[in-house]
Design a protein around this motif. Structure first.
Motif, PDB file in Angstrom:
ATOM      1  N   PHE A 201      20.255 -12.300  -4.475  1.00 27.55           N
ATOM      2  CA  PHE A 201      20.315 -11.913  -5.889  1.00 27.55           C
ATOM      3  C   PHE A 201      21.741 -11.582  -6.310  1.00 27.55           C
ATOM      4  O   PHE A 201      22.221 -12.038  -7.344  1.00 27.55           O
ATOM      5  N   VAL A 202      22.437 -10.785  -5.504  1.00 24.74           N
ATOM      6  CA  VAL A 202      23.799 -10.369  -5.845  1.00 24.74           C
ATOM      7  C   VAL A 202      24.745 -11.575  -5.850  1.00 24.74           C
ATOM      8  O   VAL A 202      25.601 -11.688  -6.727  1.00 24.74           O
ATOM      9  N   GLU A 203      24.586 -12.498  -4.906  1.00 20.62           N
ATOM     10  CA  GLU A 203      25.423 -13.699  -4.887  1.00 20.62           C
ATOM     11  C   GLU A 203      25.188 -14.549  -6.141  1.00 20.62           C
ATOM     12  O   GLU A 203      26.126 -15.094  -6.709  1.00 20.62           O
ATOM     13  N   GLN A 204      23.935 -14.654  -6.585  1.00 18.49           N
ATOM     14  CA  GLN A 204      23.613 -15.467  -7.749  1.00 18.49           C
ATOM     15  C   GLN A 204      24.018 -14.790  -9.052  1.00 18.49           C
ATOM     16  O   GLN A 204      24.434 -15.455 -10.002  1.00 18.49           O
ATOM     17  N   GLN A 205      23.886 -13.484  -9.135  1.00 22.30           N
ATOM     18  CA  GLN A 205      24.158 -12.770 -10.378  1.00 22.30           C
ATOM     19  C   GLN A 205      25.549 -12.151 -10.452  1.00 22.30           C
ATOM     20  O   GLN A 205      25.939 -11.626 -11.487  1.00 22.30           O
ATOM     21  N   GLY A 206      26.304 -12.210  -9.368  1.00 14.62           N
ATOM     22  CA  GLY A 206      27.642 -11.630  -9.356  1.00 14.62           C
ATOM     23  C   GLY A 206      28.572 -12.232 -10.393  1.00 14.62           C
ATOM     24  O   GLY A 206      29.333 -11.523 -11.045  1.00 14.62           O
ATOM     25  N   LEU A 207      28.500 -13.551 -10.561  1.00 17.06           N
ATOM     26  CA  LEU A 207      29.376 -14.204 -11.538  1.00 17.06           C
ATOM     27  C   LEU A 207      29.112 -13.724 -12.963  1.00 17.06           C
ATOM     28  O   LEU A 207      30.019 -13.192 -13.611  1.00 17.06           O
ATOM     29  N   PRO A 208      27.889 -13.857 -13.487  1.00 13.44           N
ATOM     30  CA  PRO A 208      27.696 -13.438 -14.886  1.00 13.44           C
ATOM     31  C   PRO A 208      27.827 -11.936 -15.113  1.00 13.44           C
ATOM     32  O   PRO A 208      28.233 -11.509 -16.192  1.00 13.44           O
ATOM     33  N   LEU A 209      27.531 -11.122 -14.092  1.00 12.72           N
ATOM     34  CA  LEU A 209      27.588  -9.676 -14.292  1.00 12.72           C
ATOM     35  C   LEU A 209      28.984  -9.089 -14.105  1.00 12.72           C
ATOM     36  O   LEU A 209      29.335  -8.113 -14.767  1.00 12.72           O
ATOM     37  N   LEU A 210      29.785  -9.662 -13.215  1.00 17.34           N
ATOM     38  CA  LEU A 210      31.104  -9.092 -12.928  1.00 17.34           C
ATOM     39  C   LEU A 210      32.252  -9.801 -13.662  1.00 17.34           C
ATOM     40  O   LEU A 210      33.342  -9.248 -13.775  1.00 17.34           O
ATOM     41  N   LEU A 211      32.005 -11.011 -14.173  1.00 14.60           N
ATOM     42  CA  LEU A 211      33.047 -11.729 -14.912  1.00 14.60           C
ATOM     43  C   LEU A 211      33.606 -10.935 -16.096  1.00 14.60           C
ATOM     44  O   LEU A 211      34.827 -10.893 -16.278  1.00 14.60           O
ATOM     45  N   PRO A 212      32.783 -10.287 -16.923  1.00 12.77           N
ATOM     46  CA  PRO A 212      33.366  -9.514 -18.044  1.00 12.77           C
ATOM     47  C   PRO A 212      34.329  -8.423 -17.584  1.00 12.77           C
ATOM     48  O   PRO A 212      35.336  -8.156 -18.244  1.00 12.77           O
ATOM     49  N   TRP A 213      34.047  -7.805 -16.455  1.00 22.43           N
ATOM     50  CA  TRP A 213      34.935  -6.769 -15.928  1.00 22.43           C
ATOM     51  C   TRP A 213      36.267  -7.393 -15.501  1.00 22.43           C
ATOM     52  O   TRP A 213      37.331  -6.817 -15.738  1.00 22.43           O
ATOM     53  N   ALA A 214      36.203  -8.568 -14.880  1.00 18.94           N
ATOM     54  CA  ALA A 214      37.423  -9.258 -14.456  1.00 18.94           C
ATOM     55  C   ALA A 214      38.227  -9.719 -15.668  1.00 18.94           C
ATOM     56  O   ALA A 214      39.457  -9.609 -15.677  1.00 18.94           O
ATOM     57  N   ARG A 215      37.549 -10.230 -16.715  1.00 20.49           N
ATOM     58  CA  ARG A 215      38.238 -10.657 -17.939  1.00 20.49           C
ATOM     59  C   ARG A 215      39.020  -9.497 -18.546  1.00 20.49           C
ATOM     60  O   ARG A 215      40.170  -9.645 -18.947  1.00 20.49           O
ATOM     61  N   GLN A 216      38.373  -8.340 -18.610  1.00 18.35           N
ATOM     62  CA  GLN A 216      39.023  -7.162 -19.184  1.00 18.35           C
ATOM     63  C   GLN A 216      40.213  -6.737 -18.324  1.00 18.35           C
ATOM     64  O   GLN A 216      41.272  -6.397 -18.838  1.00 18.35           O
ATOM     65  N   ALA A 217      40.049  -6.787 -17.001  1.00 18.03           N
ATOM     66  CA  ALA A 217      41.132  -6.379 -16.103  1.00 18.03           C
ATOM     67  C   ALA A 217      42.334  -7.302 -16.244  1.00 18.03           C
ATOM     68  O   ALA A 217      43.480  -6.842 -16.295  1.00 18.03           O
TER      69      ALA A 217
END
Length: 146
Positions: A91-107
């Motif tokens: 689950f984390v491998e599949q959902q990591g991209l859509p859930l963590l991408l906004p945090w990376a964009r902001q950083a």
């Protein structure tokens, strides 16, 4: 009419910047092409907790190279009910991209602004097409099991 929200059994509880490796080399000029390379990994801590790691690199193919940037964002995913570690990791491998991408964009935007450069806004992506295009082909994976 009110719509009811049904919470998922796995929740993103916290997000941290795990690593930043960055060096400014030159002034930023708009229109200079760059590539975005990413990876998503997961690590289960126990049957209820997993860490998702979203790593993103900004690469400049041509001179002048503006900066080097490598950021890793870590999300803490908690399952409210005891589950199978393999299922939680998947689950984390599949959902990591859509859930963590906004945090990376902001950083990335904040960091480039702090470097005295115009904020670099990562492009919006089609998450599902990106995931599909980065999955190994079924024929390739079958052939490599020999």
């Amino acid at each position: 009419m009110k719509k009811q929200v049904v919470a998922h059994k796995v929740q993103l509880r916290d997000v941290f910047i795990e690593k930043i490796n960055c060096q400014r080399v030159a002034d930023f000029q708009s229109g200079i092409p760059y590539d975005v390379v990413f990876s998503v990994k997961a690590k289960t801590i126990n049957n209820n907790l997993a860490y998702g790691y979203f790593r993103i690199k900004i690469l400049f193919d041509k001179e002048p190279k503006i900066f080097n940037l490598d950021i890793t964002v870590r999300g803490e995913f908690e399952c409210e009910k005891t589950t199978n570690r393999t299922e939680l990791k998947r689950f984390v491998e599949q959902q990591g991209l859509p859930l963590l991408l906004p945090w990376a964009r902001q950083a990335v935007a904040s960091l480039t602004l702090s470097m005295g450069l115009p904020p670099l806004l990562l492009p919006l992506i089609d998450v599902f097409a990106t995931i599909r295009s980065n999955e190994p082909a079924k024929e390739e994976s079958k052939g490599s099991r020999g």
